[in-house]
Design a protein around this motif. Structure first.
Motif, PDB file in Angstrom:
ATOM      1  N   ALA A   2       0.457  -0.967  -0.112  1.00  0.00           N
ATOM      2  CA  ALA A   2      -0.048  -0.045   0.119  1.00  0.00           C
ATOM      3  C   ALA A   2       0.819   1.478   0.283  1.00  0.00           C
ATOM      4  O   ALA A   2       0.600   1.884  -0.584  1.00  0.00           O
ATOM      5  CB  ALA A   2      -0.697   0.025   1.449  1.00  0.00           C
ATOM      6  N   LEU A   3       2.042   1.225   0.789  1.00  0.00           N
ATOM      7  CA  LEU A   3       2.827   2.365   0.761  1.00  0.00           C
ATOM      8  C   LEU A   3       3.331   2.959  -0.505  1.00  0.00           C
ATOM      9  O   LEU A   3       3.406   4.202  -0.651  1.00  0.00           O
ATOM     10  CB  LEU A   3       4.181   1.976   2.080  1.00  0.00           C
ATOM     11  CG  LEU A   3       5.176   3.579   1.890  1.00  0.00           C
ATOM     12  CD1 LEU A   3       4.510   4.474   2.698  1.00  0.00           C
ATOM     13  CD2 LEU A   3       6.127   2.474   2.584  1.00  0.00           C
ATOM     14  N   ARG A   4       4.320   1.491  -1.184  1.00  0.00           N
ATOM     15  CA  ARG A   4       4.246   1.860  -2.036  1.00  0.00           C
ATOM     16  C   ARG A   4       3.616   2.407  -3.773  1.00  0.00           C
ATOM     17  O   ARG A   4       3.255   3.291  -4.666  1.00  0.00           O
ATOM     18  CB  ARG A   4       4.829   0.689  -3.372  1.00  0.00           C
ATOM     19  CG  ARG A   4       6.702   0.418  -2.567  1.00  0.00           C
ATOM     20  CD  ARG A   4       7.014  -0.803  -3.180  1.00  0.00           C
ATOM     21  NE  ARG A   4       7.839  -0.855  -2.008  1.00  0.00           N
ATOM     22  CZ  ARG A   4       8.765  -2.150  -2.970  1.00  0.00           C
ATOM     23  NH1 ARG A   4       8.376  -3.204  -3.358  1.00  0.00           N
ATOM     24  NH2 ARG A   4       9.916  -2.141  -1.898  1.00  0.00           N
ATOM     25  N   ALA A   5       1.928   1.803  -3.595  1.00  0.00           N
ATOM     26  CA  ALA A   5       1.176   2.270  -4.376  1.00  0.00           C
ATOM     27  C   ALA A   5       0.803   3.192  -4.420  1.00  0.00           C
ATOM     28  O   ALA A   5       0.455   4.901  -4.948  1.00  0.00           O
ATOM     29  CB  ALA A   5       0.182   1.429  -3.797  1.00  0.00           C
ATOM     30  N   VAL A   6       0.480   4.511  -2.808  1.00  0.00           N
ATOM     31  CA  VAL A   6       0.221   5.600  -2.390  1.00  0.00           C
ATOM     32  C   VAL A   6       1.154   6.540  -3.135  1.00  0.00           C
ATOM     33  O   VAL A   6       1.150   7.228  -3.751  1.00  0.00           O
ATOM     34  CB  VAL A   6       0.516   5.573  -1.130  1.00  0.00           C
ATOM     35  CG1 VAL A   6      -0.191   7.362  -0.632  1.00  0.00           C
ATOM     36  CG2 VAL A   6      -1.275   4.934  -0.459  1.00  0.00           C
ATOM     37  N   VAL A   7       2.179   6.163  -2.945  1.00  0.00           N
ATOM     38  CA  VAL A   7       3.104   7.121  -3.356  1.00  0.00           C
ATOM     39  C   VAL A   7       3.471   7.037  -5.116  1.00  0.00           C
ATOM     40  O   VAL A   7       3.685   7.780  -5.575  1.00  0.00           O
ATOM     41  CB  VAL A   7       4.616   6.353  -3.152  1.00  0.00           C
ATOM     42  CG1 VAL A   7       6.173   7.130  -3.159  1.00  0.00           C
ATOM     43  CG2 VAL A   7       5.037   6.788  -1.573  1.00  0.00           C
ATOM     44  N   ALA A   8       3.176   6.059  -4.927  1.00  0.00           N
ATOM     45  CA  ALA A   8       3.277   6.000  -7.135  1.00  0.00           C
ATOM     46  C   ALA A   8       1.796   6.696  -7.838  1.00  0.00           C
ATOM     47  O   ALA A   8       2.605   7.007  -8.699  1.00  0.00           O
ATOM     48  CB  ALA A   8       3.438   4.499  -7.380  1.00  0.00           C
ATOM     49  N   GLU A   9       1.107   6.457  -6.777  1.00  0.00           N
ATOM     50  CA  GLU A   9      -0.321   7.251  -7.229  1.00  0.00           C
ATOM     51  C   GLU A   9      -0.318   8.363  -7.313  1.00  0.00           C
ATOM     52  O   GLU A   9      -0.960   9.509  -7.610  1.00  0.00           O
ATOM     53  CB  GLU A   9      -1.384   6.428  -6.864  1.00  0.00           C
ATOM     54  CG  GLU A   9      -1.375   4.770  -7.707  1.00  0.00           C
ATOM     55  CD  GLU A   9      -2.758   3.643  -6.943  1.00  0.00           C
ATOM     56  OE1 GLU A   9      -3.360   4.597  -6.827  1.00  0.00           O
ATOM     57  OE2 GLU A   9      -2.696   2.660  -6.991  1.00  0.00           O
ATOM     58  N   GLU A  10       0.147   8.804  -6.284  1.00  0.00           N
ATOM     59  CA  GLU A  10      -0.053  10.523  -5.381  1.00  0.00           C
ATOM     60  C   GLU A  10       1.082  10.907  -4.946  1.00  0.00           C
ATOM     61  O   GLU A  10       0.958  12.316  -4.903  1.00  0.00           O
ATOM     62  CB  GLU A  10      -1.505  10.166  -4.562  1.00  0.00           C
ATOM     63  CG  GLU A  10      -2.567   9.290  -4.833  1.00  0.00           C
ATOM     64  CD  GLU A  10      -3.326   9.434  -3.403  1.00  0.00           C
ATOM     65  OE1 GLU A  10      -3.406  10.468  -2.889  1.00  0.00           O
ATOM     66  OE2 GLU A  10      -3.605   7.857  -3.122  1.00  0.00           O
ATOM     67  N   GLY A  11       2.263  10.130  -5.208  1.00  0.00           N
ATOM     68  CA  GLY A  11       3.347  11.300  -4.622  1.00  0.00           C
ATOM     69  C   GLY A  11       3.970  10.421  -3.521  1.00  0.00           C
ATOM     70  O   GLY A  11       2.809  10.240  -2.563  1.00  0.00           O
ATOM     71  N   VAL A  12       5.173  10.946  -2.407  1.00  0.00           N
ATOM     72  CA  VAL A  12       5.224  11.367  -1.497  1.00  0.00           C
ATOM     73  C   VAL A  12       4.735  12.199  -0.219  1.00  0.00           C
ATOM     74  O   VAL A  12       4.401  11.781   0.400  1.00  0.00           O
ATOM     75  CB  VAL A  12       6.986  11.811  -0.992  1.00  0.00           C
ATOM     76  CG1 VAL A  12       7.183  12.493  -0.278  1.00  0.00           C
ATOM     77  CG2 VAL A  12       7.812  10.634  -2.675  1.00  0.00           C
ATOM     78  N   LEU A  13       3.763  13.341  -0.896  1.00  0.00           N
ATOM     79  CA  LEU A  13       3.139  13.637  -0.020  1.00  0.00           C
ATOM     80  C   LEU A  13       2.595  13.542   0.393  1.00  0.00           C
ATOM     81  O   LEU A  13       1.523  14.563   1.071  1.00  0.00           O
ATOM     82  CB  LEU A  13       3.816  15.479  -1.030  1.00  0.00           C
ATOM     83  CG  LEU A  13       4.699  16.544  -0.776  1.00  0.00           C
ATOM     84  CD1 LEU A  13       4.181  17.734  -1.562  1.00  0.00           C
ATOM     85  CD2 LEU A  13       5.097  16.980   0.588  1.00  0.00           C
ATOM     86  N   ALA A  14       1.563  12.802  -0.302  1.00  0.00           N
ATOM     87  CA  ALA A  14      -0.047  11.799   0.304  1.00  0.00           C
ATOM     88  C   ALA A  14       0.256  11.256   1.716  1.00  0.00           C
ATOM     89  O   ALA A  14      -0.519  11.681   2.065  1.00  0.00           O
ATOM     90  CB  ALA A  14       0.073  11.272  -1.346  1.00  0.00           C
ATOM     91  N   LEU A  15       1.983  11.006   1.598  1.00  0.00           N
ATOM     92  CA  LEU A  15       1.710  10.496   2.997  1.00  0.00           C
ATOM     93  C   LEU A  15       1.410  11.280   4.289  1.00  0.00           C
ATOM     94  O   LEU A  15       1.152  10.535   5.448  1.00  0.00           O
ATOM     95  CB  LEU A  15       3.359  10.135   3.361  1.00  0.00           C
ATOM     96  CG  LEU A  15       3.489   8.320   1.621  1.00  0.00           C
ATOM     97  CD1 LEU A  15       5.175   7.994   2.124  1.00  0.00           C
ATOM     98  CD2 LEU A  15       2.609   7.515   2.166  1.00  0.00           C
ATOM     99  N   TRP A  16       1.549  12.465   4.420  1.00  0.00           N
ATOM    100  CA  TRP A  16       1.229  13.508   4.689  1.00  0.00           C
ATOM    101  C   TRP A  16      -0.436  14.005   4.899  1.00  0.00           C
ATOM    102  O   TRP A  16      -0.506  14.945   5.785  1.00  0.00           O
ATOM    103  CB  TRP A  16       2.448  14.450   5.297  1.00  0.00           C
ATOM    104  CG  TRP A  16       3.793  14.001   5.891  1.00  0.00           C
ATOM    105  CD1 TRP A  16       3.511  13.878   6.991  1.00  0.00           C
ATOM    106  CD2 TRP A  16       4.840  13.268   5.210  1.00  0.00           C
ATOM    107  NE1 TRP A  16       5.300  13.278   7.436  1.00  0.00           N
ATOM    108  CE2 TRP A  16       5.270  13.012   5.824  1.00  0.00           C
ATOM    109  CE3 TRP A  16       4.556  13.093   3.933  1.00  0.00           C
ATOM    110  CZ2 TRP A  16       7.016  12.039   5.396  1.00  0.00           C
ATOM    111  CZ3 TRP A  16       6.140  12.316   3.274  1.00  0.00           C
ATOM    112  CH2 TRP A  16       6.987  11.694   4.245  1.00  0.00           C
ATOM    113  N   ARG A  17      -0.922  13.514   3.415  1.00  0.00           N
ATOM    114  CA  ARG A  17      -2.703  14.350   4.218  1.00  0.00           C
ATOM    115  C   ARG A  17      -2.864  14.193   4.694  1.00  0.00           C
ATOM    116  O   ARG A  17      -3.024  12.984   5.185  1.00  0.00           O
ATOM    117  CB  ARG A  17      -2.596  13.730   2.444  1.00  0.00           C
ATOM    118  CG  ARG A  17      -4.311  14.331   2.160  1.00  0.00           C
ATOM    119  CD  ARG A  17      -4.673  13.665   1.037  1.00  0.00           C
ATOM    120  NE  ARG A  17      -4.001  14.052   0.084  1.00  0.00           N
ATOM    121  CZ  ARG A  17      -3.404  13.560  -0.931  1.00  0.00           C
ATOM    122  NH1 ARG A  17      -4.251  11.914  -0.745  1.00  0.00           N
ATOM    123  NH2 ARG A  17      -2.720  13.648  -1.927  1.00  0.00           N
ATOM    124  N   GLY A  18      -3.929  14.856   5.536  1.00  0.00           N
ATOM    125  CA  GLY A  18      -4.681  14.652   6.403  1.00  0.00           C
ATOM    126  C   GLY A  18      -3.818  15.342   7.888  1.00  0.00           C
ATOM    127  O   GLY A  18      -4.550  14.873   9.211  1.00  0.00           O
TER     128      GLY A  18
END
Length: 92
Positions: A2-18
């Motif tokens: 899931a981590l790789r999928a989020v980064v691949a689809e939305e970029g690294v900054l998506a990990l800090w969304r919210g």
């Protein structure tokens, strides 16, 4: 995963969304919790038989009372955070 999928689809900054909504909930909760816990712990210690020892049961009750109060007072902030998260999910 899931981590790789989020980064691949939305970029690294998506990990800090919210993060901002989470901090707007967690910081007030923590402040209320620790201030309340320390105050209740101080009162329970002063009321103890020797005036210096806090029993495990008194420490537990101080934590439970403080945590419950902090959770009650910050629930509206949690509702805002959850709605923001759900809104972002439904937009995608």
């Amino acid at each position: 995963g899931a981590l790789r999928a989020v980064v691949a689809e939305e970029g690294v900054l998506a990990l800090w969304r919210g993060l901002s909504a989470t901090l707007l909930r967690d910081v007030p909760f923590s402040c209320l919790y620790w201030v309340g816990y320390e105050a209740l712990k101080r009162r329970a210690t002063a009321a103890s038989a020797d005036g210096a020892t806090l029993s495990p049961a008194a420490a537990f009750l101080a934590g439970a009372a403080s945590g419950s109060t902090a959770a009650f007072l910050t629930t509206p902030l949690d509702v805002v955070k959850t709605r923001q998260q759900l809104r972002r999910t439904s937009m995608q």
